[in-house]
Design a protein around this motif. Structure first.
Motif, PDB file in Angstrom:
ATOM      1  N   HIS A 279      11.982 -31.767   2.148  1.00 11.33           N
ATOM      2  CA  HIS A 279      11.384 -31.093   0.999  1.00 11.33           C
ATOM      3  C   HIS A 279      10.183 -31.890   0.503  1.00 11.33           C
ATOM      4  N   LEU A 280       9.154 -31.168   0.110  1.00 12.02           N
ATOM      5  CA  LEU A 280       7.951 -31.761  -0.443  1.00 12.02           C
ATOM      6  C   LEU A 280       7.830 -31.311  -1.891  1.00 12.02           C
ATOM      7  N   PHE A 281       7.692 -32.264  -2.803  1.00 17.98           N
ATOM      8  CA  PHE A 281       7.565 -31.992  -4.236  1.00 17.98           C
ATOM      9  C   PHE A 281       6.127 -32.315  -4.641  1.00 17.98           C
ATOM     10  N   VAL A 282       5.433 -31.329  -5.206  1.00 17.29           N
ATOM     11  CA  VAL A 282       4.030 -31.511  -5.581  1.00 17.29           C
ATOM     12  C   VAL A 282       3.858 -31.162  -7.049  1.00 17.29           C
ATOM     13  N   ALA A 283       3.363 -32.106  -7.831  1.00 17.52           N
ATOM     14  CA  ALA A 283       3.060 -31.858  -9.237  1.00 17.52           C
ATOM     15  C   ALA A 283       1.717 -31.127  -9.304  1.00 17.52           C
ATOM     16  N   ASP A 284       1.707 -29.942  -9.949  1.00 21.84           N
ATOM     17  CA  ASP A 284       0.478 -29.169 -10.123  1.00 21.84           C
ATOM     18  C   ASP A 284       0.067 -29.287 -11.581  1.00 21.84           C
ATOM     19  N   VAL A 285      -1.010 -30.019 -11.821  1.00 24.12           N
ATOM     20  CA  VAL A 285      -1.449 -30.351 -13.172  1.00 24.12           C
ATOM     21  C   VAL A 285      -1.887 -29.110 -13.954  1.00 24.12           C
ATOM     22  N   VAL A 286      -2.573 -28.179 -13.318  1.00 21.61           N
ATOM     23  CA  VAL A 286      -3.071 -26.988 -14.007  1.00 21.61           C
ATOM     24  C   VAL A 286      -1.927 -26.076 -14.429  1.00 21.61           C
ATOM     25  N   GLU A 287      -0.949 -25.900 -13.558  1.00 16.76           N
ATOM     26  CA  GLU A 287       0.161 -24.988 -13.853  1.00 16.76           C
ATOM     27  C   GLU A 287       1.332 -25.680 -14.551  1.00 16.76           C
TER      28      GLU A 287
ATOM     29  N   GLY B 121      -1.701 -21.643  -3.182  1.00 13.02           N
ATOM     30  CA  GLY B 121      -0.675 -21.779  -4.211  1.00 13.02           C
ATOM     31  C   GLY B 121      -0.760 -23.029  -5.056  1.00 13.02           C
ATOM     32  N   LEU B 122      -1.741 -23.882  -4.791  1.00 12.70           N
ATOM     33  CA  LEU B 122      -1.912 -25.086  -5.598  1.00 12.70           C
ATOM     34  C   LEU B 122      -3.215 -24.988  -6.386  1.00 12.70           C
ATOM     35  N   GLN B 123      -3.165 -25.312  -7.672  1.00 10.76           N
ATOM     36  CA  GLN B 123      -4.366 -25.304  -8.498  1.00 10.76           C
ATOM     37  C   GLN B 123      -5.000 -26.695  -8.566  1.00 10.76           C
ATOM     38  N   ARG B 124      -4.174 -27.688  -8.853  1.00 16.20           N
ATOM     39  CA  ARG B 124      -4.646 -29.079  -8.888  1.00 16.20           C
ATOM     40  C   ARG B 124      -3.480 -29.999  -8.537  1.00 16.20           C
ATOM     41  N   PRO B 125      -3.237 -30.173  -7.237  1.00 11.23           N
ATOM     42  CA  PRO B 125      -2.126 -31.030  -6.825  1.00 11.23           C
ATOM     43  C   PRO B 125      -2.403 -32.487  -7.175  1.00 11.23           C
ATOM     44  N   ALA B 126      -1.382 -33.151  -7.666  1.00 11.44           N
ATOM     45  CA  ALA B 126      -1.539 -34.558  -8.055  1.00 11.44           C
ATOM     46  C   ALA B 126      -0.449 -35.376  -7.360  1.00 11.44           C
ATOM     47  N   GLY B 127       0.526 -35.874  -8.116  1.00  9.68           N
ATOM     48  CA  GLY B 127       1.582 -36.700  -7.543  1.00  9.68           C
ATOM     49  C   GLY B 127       2.462 -35.927  -6.589  1.00  9.68           C
ATOM     50  N   MET B 128       2.988 -36.629  -5.589  1.00 10.05           N
ATOM     51  CA  MET B 128       3.854 -36.012  -4.584  1.00 10.05           C
ATOM     52  C   MET B 128       4.988 -36.945  -4.213  1.00 10.05           C
ATOM     53  N   ALA B 129       6.037 -36.325  -3.712  1.00  8.29           N
ATOM     54  CA  ALA B 129       7.146 -37.082  -3.127  1.00  8.29           C
ATOM     55  C   ALA B 129       7.758 -36.196  -2.054  1.00  8.29           C
ATOM     56  N   CYS B 130       8.354 -36.828  -1.042  1.00  3.77           N
ATOM     57  CA  CYS B 130       9.051 -36.046  -0.023  1.00  3.77           C
ATOM     58  C   CYS B 130      10.460 -36.612   0.137  1.00  3.77           C
ATOM     59  N   SER B 131      11.375 -35.712   0.453  1.00  7.12           N
ATOM     60  CA  SER B 131      12.776 -36.105   0.582  1.00  7.12           C
ATOM     61  C   SER B 131      13.147 -36.257   2.049  1.00  7.12           C
ATOM     62  N   SER B 132      14.260 -36.906   2.293  1.00  8.02           N
ATOM     63  CA  SER B 132      14.731 -37.102   3.664  1.00  8.02           C
ATOM     64  C   SER B 132      15.172 -35.789   4.302  1.00  8.02           C
ATOM     65  N   SER B 133      15.397 -34.747   3.488  1.00 11.53           N
ATOM     66  CA  SER B 133      15.813 -33.448   4.025  1.00 11.53           C
ATOM     67  C   SER B 133      14.633 -32.526   4.305  1.00 11.53           C
TER      68      SER B 133
END
Length: 123
Positions: free
Chosen positions: A102-110, A88-100
Motif C-alpha cells: 500500500h502507498l499512502f500519499v498526503a494530498d495538501v490541496v485536498e 487524482g493527486l492535486q499536490r502530493p507531499a509526504g508518502m509512506a509505503c507498507s510491506s503489504s
C-alpha cells in the motif's frame, strides 16, 4: 550532509543509507557513510518538476511524489522508472509505503491521505 539544494523529505533505505528530495531539483541517494551513491535524475535520466515525499518499499525501490507534475514514480534498483500514480493527486507531499504494497500519499490541496495498492512483483 552538505551540498544539498533545499532538502525537503528524507527516508531510510534498507542498506542503512537514506534518500533525500531536493526542492525544485533532484532526489539523491546516500550510503550509510553519508557519501552520495547516486542522483535519480542522473541514474534514470528522469526530470523532476518539484520532488517532494520519498519512501522506499520492501523491494528497495524508491518512490517519489512530484508536486508539480502531480505524479508518483517508482524507481527500481534495476530497470526503468514506473509511473504509479498519474491522476487524482492535486499536490502530493509526504508518502509512506507498507510491506503489504500500500502507498499512502498526503494530498495538501485536498487535505487528505490517499491510499493506493500496488504490487511490483507477484506475491
Amino acid at each position: 550532509v552538505p551540498n544539498l539544494q533545499g532538502p525537503r523529505y528524507v527516508s531510510p533505505v534498507p542498506s542503512g543509507g537514506f534518500v533525500v528530495s531536493e526542492e525544485c531539483g533532484d532526489v539523491k541517494v546516500f550510503m550509510s557513510s553519508r557519501k552520495l551513491l547516486c542522483s535519480l535524475s542522473s541514474k534514470y535520466g528522469h526530470q523532476f518538476g518539484n520532488p517532494a515525499g520519498v519512501c522506499v518499499d520492501t523491494d528497495g525501490s524508491i518512490l517519489v511524489a512530484d508536486e508539480q507534475r502531480r505524479t508518483v514514480h517508482l524507481f527500481p534498483e534495476h530497470g526503468a522508472p514506473i509511473c504509479l500514480v498519474s491522476t487524482g493527486l492535486q499536490r502530493p507531499a509526504g508518502m509512506a509505503c507498507s510491506s503489504s504494497g500500500h502507498l499512502f500519499v498526503a494530498d495538501v490541496v485536498e487535505n487528505c491521505v490517499k491510499v493506493f495498492k500496488y504490487c511490483v512483483r507477484p506475491p
